[in-house]
Design an enzyme around this catalytic site. Sequence first.
Site, PDB file in Angstrom:
ATOM      1  N   ARG A  66       0.837  -1.200   0.000  1.00 23.12           N
ATOM      2  CA  ARG A  66       0.000   0.000   0.000  1.00 23.12           C
ATOM      3  C   ARG A  66       0.872   1.250   0.000  1.00 23.12           C
ATOM      4  O   ARG A  66       1.960   1.268   0.558  1.00 23.12           O
ATOM      5  CB  ARG A  66      -0.915   0.030   1.236  1.00 23.12           C
ATOM      6  CG  ARG A  66      -2.090  -0.932   1.172  1.00 23.12           C
ATOM      7  CD  ARG A  66      -2.960  -0.822   2.406  1.00 23.12           C
ATOM      8  NE  ARG A  66      -2.259  -1.253   3.588  1.00 23.12           N
ATOM      9  CZ  ARG A  66      -1.674  -0.471   4.471  1.00 23.12           C
ATOM     10  NH1 ARG A  66      -1.736   0.857   4.335  1.00 23.12           N
ATOM     11  NH2 ARG A  66      -1.031  -0.954   5.505  1.00 23.12           N
ATOM     12  N   TYR A 194      -1.811  -3.796  -6.565  1.00 23.24           N
ATOM     13  CA  TYR A 194      -1.465  -4.560  -5.372  1.00 23.24           C
ATOM     14  C   TYR A 194      -2.431  -4.404  -4.206  1.00 23.24           C
ATOM     15  O   TYR A 194      -2.804  -3.294  -3.841  1.00 23.24           O
ATOM     16  CB  TYR A 194      -0.056  -4.181  -4.893  1.00 23.24           C
ATOM     17  CG  TYR A 194       0.508  -5.277  -4.026  1.00 23.24           C
ATOM     18  CD1 TYR A 194       1.039  -6.422  -4.607  1.00 23.24           C
ATOM     19  CD2 TYR A 194       0.437  -5.215  -2.650  1.00 23.24           C
ATOM     20  CE1 TYR A 194       1.505  -7.474  -3.823  1.00 23.24           C
ATOM     21  CE2 TYR A 194       0.907  -6.255  -1.861  1.00 23.24           C
ATOM     22  CZ  TYR A 194       1.437  -7.374  -2.451  1.00 23.24           C
ATOM     23  OH  TYR A 194       1.882  -8.412  -1.677  1.00 23.24           O
ATOM     24  N   GLY A 195      -2.777  -5.503  -3.600  1.00 25.11           N
ATOM     25  CA  GLY A 195      -3.448  -5.554  -2.298  1.00 25.11           C
ATOM     26  C   GLY A 195      -4.470  -4.458  -2.070  1.00 25.11           C
ATOM     27  O   GLY A 195      -5.353  -4.203  -2.890  1.00 25.11           O
ATOM     28  N   GLY A 196      -4.340  -3.836  -0.905  1.00 30.38           N
ATOM     29  CA  GLY A 196      -5.294  -2.828  -0.472  1.00 30.38           C
ATOM     30  C   GLY A 196      -5.449  -1.658  -1.439  1.00 30.38           C
ATOM     31  O   GLY A 196      -6.455  -0.951  -1.400  1.00 30.38           O
ATOM     32  N   LYS A 203      -9.613  -2.619   2.052  1.00 27.90           N
ATOM     33  CA  LYS A 203      -9.359  -1.446   2.885  1.00 27.90           C
ATOM     34  C   LYS A 203     -10.184  -0.238   2.427  1.00 27.90           C
ATOM     35  O   LYS A 203     -10.678   0.538   3.251  1.00 27.90           O
ATOM     36  CB  LYS A 203      -7.864  -1.116   2.904  1.00 27.90           C
ATOM     37  CG  LYS A 203      -7.021  -2.254   3.475  1.00 27.90           C
ATOM     38  CD  LYS A 203      -7.365  -2.554   4.911  1.00 27.90           C
ATOM     39  CE  LYS A 203      -6.972  -3.924   5.421  1.00 27.90           C
ATOM     40  NZ  LYS A 203      -5.567  -4.174   5.686  1.00 27.90           N
ATOM     41  N   HIS A 223     -10.174  -2.523  11.859  1.00 29.32           N
ATOM     42  CA  HIS A 223      -9.063  -3.359  11.358  1.00 29.32           C
ATOM     43  C   HIS A 223      -8.784  -4.437  12.408  1.00 29.32           C
ATOM     44  O   HIS A 223      -7.773  -4.380  13.113  1.00 29.32           O
ATOM     45  CB  HIS A 223      -7.836  -2.453  11.142  1.00 29.32           C
ATOM     46  CG  HIS A 223      -6.711  -3.078  10.375  1.00 29.32           C
ATOM     47  ND1 HIS A 223      -5.402  -2.655  10.501  1.00 29.32           N
ATOM     48  CD2 HIS A 223      -6.688  -4.071   9.462  1.00 29.32           C
ATOM     49  CE1 HIS A 223      -4.625  -3.368   9.696  1.00 29.32           C
ATOM     50  NE2 HIS A 223      -5.384  -4.236   9.063  1.00 29.32           N
ATOM     51  N   SER A 245      -0.969  -3.340  10.485  1.00 33.38           N
ATOM     52  CA  SER A 245      -0.622  -4.224   9.369  1.00 33.38           C
ATOM     53  C   SER A 245       0.648  -5.007   9.675  1.00 33.38           C
ATOM     54  O   SER A 245       1.632  -4.453  10.172  1.00 33.38           O
ATOM     55  CB  SER A 245      -0.417  -3.387   8.115  1.00 33.38           C
ATOM     56  OG  SER A 245      -1.600  -2.664   7.854  1.00 33.38           O
ATOM     57  N   ALA A 246       0.602  -6.307   9.366  1.00 36.05           N
ATOM     58  CA  ALA A 246       1.731  -7.225   9.583  1.00 36.05           C
ATOM     59  C   ALA A 246       2.183  -7.257  11.042  1.00 36.05           C
ATOM     60  O   ALA A 246       3.368  -7.313  11.338  1.00 36.05           O
ATOM     61  CB  ALA A 246       2.897  -6.893   8.642  1.00 36.05           C
ATOM     62  N   CYS A 247       1.229  -7.197  11.973  1.00 34.29           N
ATOM     63  CA  CYS A 247       1.548  -7.285  13.399  1.00 34.29           C
ATOM     64  C   CYS A 247       0.840  -8.445  14.086  1.00 34.29           C
ATOM     65  O   CYS A 247       0.695  -8.449  15.305  1.00 34.29           O
ATOM     66  CB  CYS A 247       1.225  -5.969  14.096  1.00 34.29           C
ATOM     67  SG  CYS A 247       2.375  -4.663  13.640  1.00 34.29           S
ATOM     68  N   ASP A 272      -8.764  -9.910   9.445  1.00 32.29           N
ATOM     69  CA  ASP A 272      -8.301  -8.560   9.090  1.00 32.29           C
ATOM     70  C   ASP A 272      -9.322  -7.457   9.389  1.00 32.29           C
ATOM     71  O   ASP A 272      -8.925  -6.359   9.762  1.00 32.29           O
ATOM     72  CB  ASP A 272      -7.921  -8.518   7.607  1.00 32.29           C
ATOM     73  CG  ASP A 272      -7.051  -7.323   7.247  1.00 32.29           C
ATOM     74  OD1 ASP A 272      -6.096  -7.029   7.998  1.00 32.29           O
ATOM     75  OD2 ASP A 272      -7.336  -6.662   6.234  1.00 32.29           O
ATOM     76  N   ASN A 359       6.592  -8.123   1.943  1.00 37.06           N
ATOM     77  CA  ASN A 359       5.127  -8.000   1.991  1.00 37.06           C
ATOM     78  C   ASN A 359       4.462  -8.973   1.006  1.00 37.06           C
ATOM     79  O   ASN A 359       3.341  -8.748   0.561  1.00 37.06           O
ATOM     80  CB  ASN A 359       4.702  -6.557   1.701  1.00 37.06           C
ATOM     81  CG  ASN A 359       3.222  -6.314   1.954  1.00 37.06           C
ATOM     82  OD1 ASN A 359       2.651  -6.812   2.929  1.00 37.06           O
ATOM     83  ND2 ASN A 359       2.573  -5.565   1.064  1.00 37.06           N
ATOM     84  N   ARG A 361       2.371 -12.132  -0.314  1.00 37.46           N
ATOM     85  CA  ARG A 361       1.100 -12.559   0.296  1.00 37.46           C
ATOM     86  C   ARG A 361       0.542 -13.815  -0.359  1.00 37.46           C
ATOM     87  O   ARG A 361       0.855 -14.127  -1.509  1.00 37.46           O
ATOM     88  CB  ARG A 361       0.064 -11.439   0.151  1.00 37.46           C
ATOM     89  CG  ARG A 361       0.486 -10.106   0.777  1.00 37.46           C
ATOM     90  CD  ARG A 361      -0.356  -9.747   1.956  1.00 37.46           C
ATOM     91  NE  ARG A 361       0.210  -8.627   2.720  1.00 37.46           N
ATOM     92  CZ  ARG A 361      -0.307  -8.223   3.875  1.00 37.46           C
ATOM     93  NH1 ARG A 361      -1.373  -8.813   4.377  1.00 37.46           N
ATOM     94  NH2 ARG A 361       0.240  -7.235   4.549  1.00 37.46           N
TER      95      ARG A 361
END
Length: 582
Positions: A66, A194-196, A203, A223, A245-247, A272, A359, A361
């Site tokens: 992101r 990509y992603g979000g 998101k 979130h 994110s990523a935690c 998520d 990152n 996925r």
Amino acid sequence: MSTTNQALQDWVTEVAHLTKPARIHWCDGSQEEYQKLVRSSDFMPLNPETHPDCYYHRSDPTDVARTEHLTFICTRNPEEAGPNNYWMDPAEANEKLEALFAGCMRGRTMFVIPYCMGPLGSPLSRYGVEITDSPYVAANMRIMTRMGSGALKYIEEQGQFVKALHSLGDLSPDRRFIMHFPEESTIKSIGSGYGGNALLGKKCHALRLGSWQAREQGWLAEHMLIVGIENPQGETHYVAAAFPSACGKTNLAMLIPPETMPGYKVWTVGDDIAWMRLGEDGRLWAINPEAGYFGVAPGTGPKTNANAVAMLNRNAIFTNVGLTEDNRPWWEGLSDESPKYDWRGTLYNPDKGPAAQPNSRFTVPSKQCPSYSPHSEDLSGVPISAIVFGGRRAKLAPLVYQAKDWNHGVLVGAGMASETTAAATAAVGVVRRDPMAMKPFCGYNYADYWAHWLSFAEKSDKLPKVFHVNWFRQDDNGKFMWPGFGENLRVLEWIVKRCQDQVAAVDTPIGYMPRPEDINTNGLKIAEDSLQTLLSVDTANWLSEMGDIRKYFADFGGRMPQTLLDELAKVIASLESETATA
Ligand code: GTP
Ligand code: SPV
Ligand code: MN
């Protein structure tokens, strides 16, 4: 195909007129359609023996996460977006986007993707239509949302839907924008696949527009993972947890209980996003608006997250991971073998960085998770007993503490900070304030968002208890002090027992805390002094943390809810009186 919803038909015609695609495809969500999408040049099939129906995708190397600085909230009044968001005037944003979208789909297929966020037919679910020129996005949306004819039927019956327009554009970061128009229920994203940035149900819709709508309608879009903890007595308590994110949300949502905690079972509802509203019983009820996981690959292995590993051998998409000689996906933490190619497609050389992009996925249907909760499909959601906030903090934040009441809990969430990760393109490992893990996702002014959270105290006396955890505390050698992963259940056990008034706690200025002996350490290898450190409050450093929070709140000026400032003053006074008596 087309639709009986005139607004949708008109919008599709208008977008086609602007973007000039070679053809238009209305997605029905069928398996045959998915098979065609994954056979496009966006994908490469993986080893059919070890990974049947699994596909590999490499994104542009400048497009791997992101991009928060290119993400805008476009409201008429900038105050509505608040200092927590990048803002652009809607007229200016639309003018910029008109130019970028003009002719951008020439020669390409335009996919029209009706989707539902949440179980079809749930009163908590919401609908949207994403238009995109990316087969990769369409295939991912099929896994991540309830996509196709089912969703379209509801859109036609109800009339309401979010307009989510996406194009890869030329993938240049200079012409990349992720724009939100909450006043028009519209999202426009260009220049990223990509992603979000590109799977707009996630998101952009479920959090940024979702949080806006949630405030208007009196619910919460967060979130958060949702997990059910079944204790040896057979009772299940649901916990919703917000980590940046990523935690660790995906990992906590599907953790495997340690062998030394027999009788416990863990049920995954979401990893998520949580949409929550008060039920008639005064409790908070949550649904997972998503139908799949878009999970961080690195670190996912048989020891850390065996449930994830078990669901990733079929019917999954892998993005930006490495590849073995025999075409299996590989990433750091999966196994001891060495891959052949890195995420860029070049021969793997450990001196040139990791094989998998940090990152990188996987995308996989939720139903494939061995711990998938049968209640994930319940139209009313699941009742939440505890809300847990947490961050990645090498220092300061204890393993766990409990807020004294709801308003204090809102302060605990609003005061969150965490070390940044590879989930966004910016410096990694820098502590930044990330209230409720929503810094990149809150679609309006944080001060108003906290006021909305506080308003729940007046509406119910059966709200969840609020906690804060930290799995990432490090010793002086930079080693994690807490084993994490499955062992985190030991902390969840204390949390659930607190919700049932089954265990006492120590009253400290920052909240209620367990004594080391209150945490079940049966079978756990941890030094007694480590647990002591993990469960202590450093008064001087907490005073300085509270000072930082006060400074951060000052950015929100007169919009700041007084209740939250009062809560902060209470904690500071209590810390100061400890210092005075020490
Ligand atoms: P987003 O999908 O970006 O919102 O992330 P997430 O919060 O779902 O994070 P995820 O569970 O994927 O974890 C991210 C990284 O943290 C992975 O590399 C995990 O292996 C690691 N991680 C997760 N839980 C723990 C834990 O308890 N301890 C430690 N040390 N690392 C963890
Ligand atoms: C996050 O960054 O919090 C994610 C991944 O869950 S993305 O879909 O890219 O937002
Ligand atoms: Mn996330």
